[in-house]
Design a protein around this motif. Structure first.
Motif, short mmCIF file in Angstrom:
data_model
loop_
_atom_site.label_atom_id
_atom_site.label_comp_id
_atom_site.label_asym_id
_atom_site.label_seq_id
_atom_site.Cartn_x
_atom_site.Cartn_y
_atom_site.Cartn_z
N LEU A 22 42.67 20.01 31.42
CA LEU A 22 41.86 21.23 31.55
C LEU A 22 41.99 21.83 32.94
O LEU A 22 42.08 23.05 33.09
N ALA A 23 42.01 20.99 33.96
CA ALA A 23 42.19 21.50 35.32
C ALA A 23 43.54 22.17 35.49
O ALA A 23 43.66 23.22 36.13
N PHE A 24 44.58 21.57 34.91
CA PHE A 24 45.92 22.15 34.98
C PHE A 24 45.98 23.52 34.30
O PHE A 24 46.68 24.43 34.77
N LEU A 25 45.24 23.68 33.20
CA LEU A 25 45.26 24.94 32.47
C LEU A 25 44.36 26.00 33.09
O LEU A 25 44.70 27.18 33.11
N VAL A 26 43.21 25.58 33.60
CA VAL A 26 42.19 26.54 34.03
C VAL A 26 42.33 26.90 35.50
O VAL A 26 42.04 28.04 35.90
N LEU A 27 42.77 25.96 36.33
CA LEU A 27 42.79 26.20 37.78
C LEU A 27 43.64 27.41 38.17
O LEU A 27 43.19 28.24 38.98
N PRO A 28 44.87 27.58 37.64
CA PRO A 28 45.63 28.79 38.01
C PRO A 28 44.92 30.09 37.65
O PRO A 28 45.03 31.09 38.37
N VAL A 29 44.19 30.08 36.54
CA VAL A 29 43.44 31.27 36.14
C VAL A 29 42.31 31.53 37.11
O VAL A 29 42.05 32.68 37.52
N CYS A 30 41.60 30.46 37.50
CA CYS A 30 40.47 30.63 38.41
C CYS A 30 40.90 31.08 39.80
O CYS A 30 40.14 31.75 40.51
N LEU A 31 42.12 30.74 40.22
CA LEU A 31 42.59 31.16 41.55
C LEU A 31 42.77 32.67 41.63
O LEU A 31 42.73 33.23 42.73
N VAL A 32 42.97 33.31 40.50
CA VAL A 32 43.18 34.76 40.51
C VAL A 32 41.91 35.48 40.93
O VAL A 32 41.97 36.52 41.60
N ILE A 33 40.75 34.95 40.56
CA ILE A 33 39.49 35.65 40.81
C ILE A 33 39.22 35.84 42.29
O ILE A 33 38.93 36.98 42.73
N PRO A 34 39.28 34.81 43.14
CA PRO A 34 39.06 35.08 44.57
C PRO A 34 40.11 35.98 45.20
O PRO A 34 39.81 36.73 46.14
N MET A 35 41.35 35.93 44.70
CA MET A 35 42.37 36.81 45.26
C MET A 35 42.11 38.28 44.96
O MET A 35 42.61 39.16 45.66
N SER A 36 41.31 38.57 43.92
CA SER A 36 41.03 39.96 43.58
C SER A 36 40.04 40.61 44.52
O SER A 36 39.88 41.84 44.48
N VAL A 37 39.36 39.83 45.36
CA VAL A 37 38.38 40.41 46.30
C VAL A 37 38.84 40.21 47.75
O VAL A 37 38.04 40.37 48.67
N SER A 38 40.11 39.89 47.95
CA SER A 38 40.63 39.71 49.30
C SER A 38 40.85 41.07 49.96
O SER A 38 41.22 42.04 49.31
N GLU A 39 40.66 41.13 51.27
CA GLU A 39 40.85 42.39 52.00
C GLU A 39 42.32 42.67 52.31
O GLU A 39 42.67 43.80 52.67
#
Length: 268
Positions: A22-39
């Motif tokens: 589950l971590a292997f499948l979900v972690l790459p998806v979750c990393l996208v979220i913080p990158m969407s609010v980067s300056e």
């Protein structure tokens, strides 16, 4: 010292394995979220600062909005097309005879053949019938790709429930049309609805066939692909975050519909 029992090791080994998968499948998806609010004006993890300008850039861009609306429209009609035909096919193939299994295997072929081969064949046919770049053509193509999921889901529900309720209604005096409309169809409402939701996202997320037959009429996956290929700005991460939220809501809705307790039929 007493050695650990093999069964005690198995009790934690399987949960640990599931957690790692589950971590292997979900972690790459979750990393996208913080990158969407980067300056930063490029994709970076961990993000620097906090901003919503990439979401604002998405909603302010005519190209992104036009592609999103086009994908929603195509997904809606593709879902309707696949759900209606797939449900009809599931009913027609419910007898499980040799011919039914043969035809059912043919209906599942779009998910067996590599999608690029399907896209090439669809492009050649659509060029001949002047459907290249048309909404009707992409709806038909996406409906064909989504139909196997509808057939499998509805046929599975039909096999589980069987025709017991419909036969009981026929015994009580209902005609075949009335038994189907008031008994069989309501019992399959949850599976048909979840199939429609799944078919919508099959169309909404599809890229390869759209690249082959849509030309300059970009869908949202085509716009994402163009941005990744040319610019790769955090707008892509913002779009991905929005899609994650919508997908989670849609999956939650489908799960609720599948597990919602059915209303009891009033006596009399």
């Amino acid at each position: 010292m007493t050695p650990a029992h093999p069964s005690s090791a198995r009790t934690w080994l399987l949960p640990a394995y599931v957690a790692l998968v589950l971590a292997f499948l979900v972690l790459p998806v979750c990393l996208v979220i913080p990158m969407s609010v980067s300056e930063t004006s490029y994709l970076k993890f961990p993000p620097t600062g906090f901003t919503l300008k990439w979401f604002a850039g998405f909603f302010a861009s005519p190209e992104w909005i036009a592609a999103t609306i086009r994908s929603v429209v195509i997904g809606f009609w593709s879902s309707l097309f696949a759900t209606v035909l797939g449900t009809m096919a599931a009913f027609a193939l419910r007898r499980s005879t040799r011919w039914d299994r043969l035809i059912g295997g043919a209906l599942l072929s779009p998910q067996v053949v590599p999608v690029i081969i399907v896209a090439l064949g669809v492009m050649l046919i659509f060029n001949r019938f002047h459907l290249y770049g048309s909404t009707v053509g992409i709806v038909m193509a996406h409906g064909m790709l989504a139909m196997p999921f509808v057939v499998v889901n509805v046929a599975s529900s039909l096999r589980q429930r069987g025709e017991t309720l419909a036969l009981a209604a026929r015994v009580m005096g209902a005609g075949p049309v009335r038994a189907f409309w008031h008994v069989t169809l309501p019992s399959l409402r949850a599976s048909i609805s979840t199939s429609a939701i799944f078919a919508f996202f099959v169309s909404f997320d599809e890229l390869v066939v759209a690249l082959f037959i849509m030309g300059r009429n970009e869908t949202l996956p085509m716009r994402i692909w163009a941005n990744v290929r040319d610019d790769l700005t955090p707008v892509v991460a913002a779009v991905a975050t929005l899609l994650i939220v919508v997908t989670v809501l849609a999956v939650s809705l489908s799960e609720w519909m599948l597990h919602k307790p059915s209303r009891e039929i009033p006596a009399g």
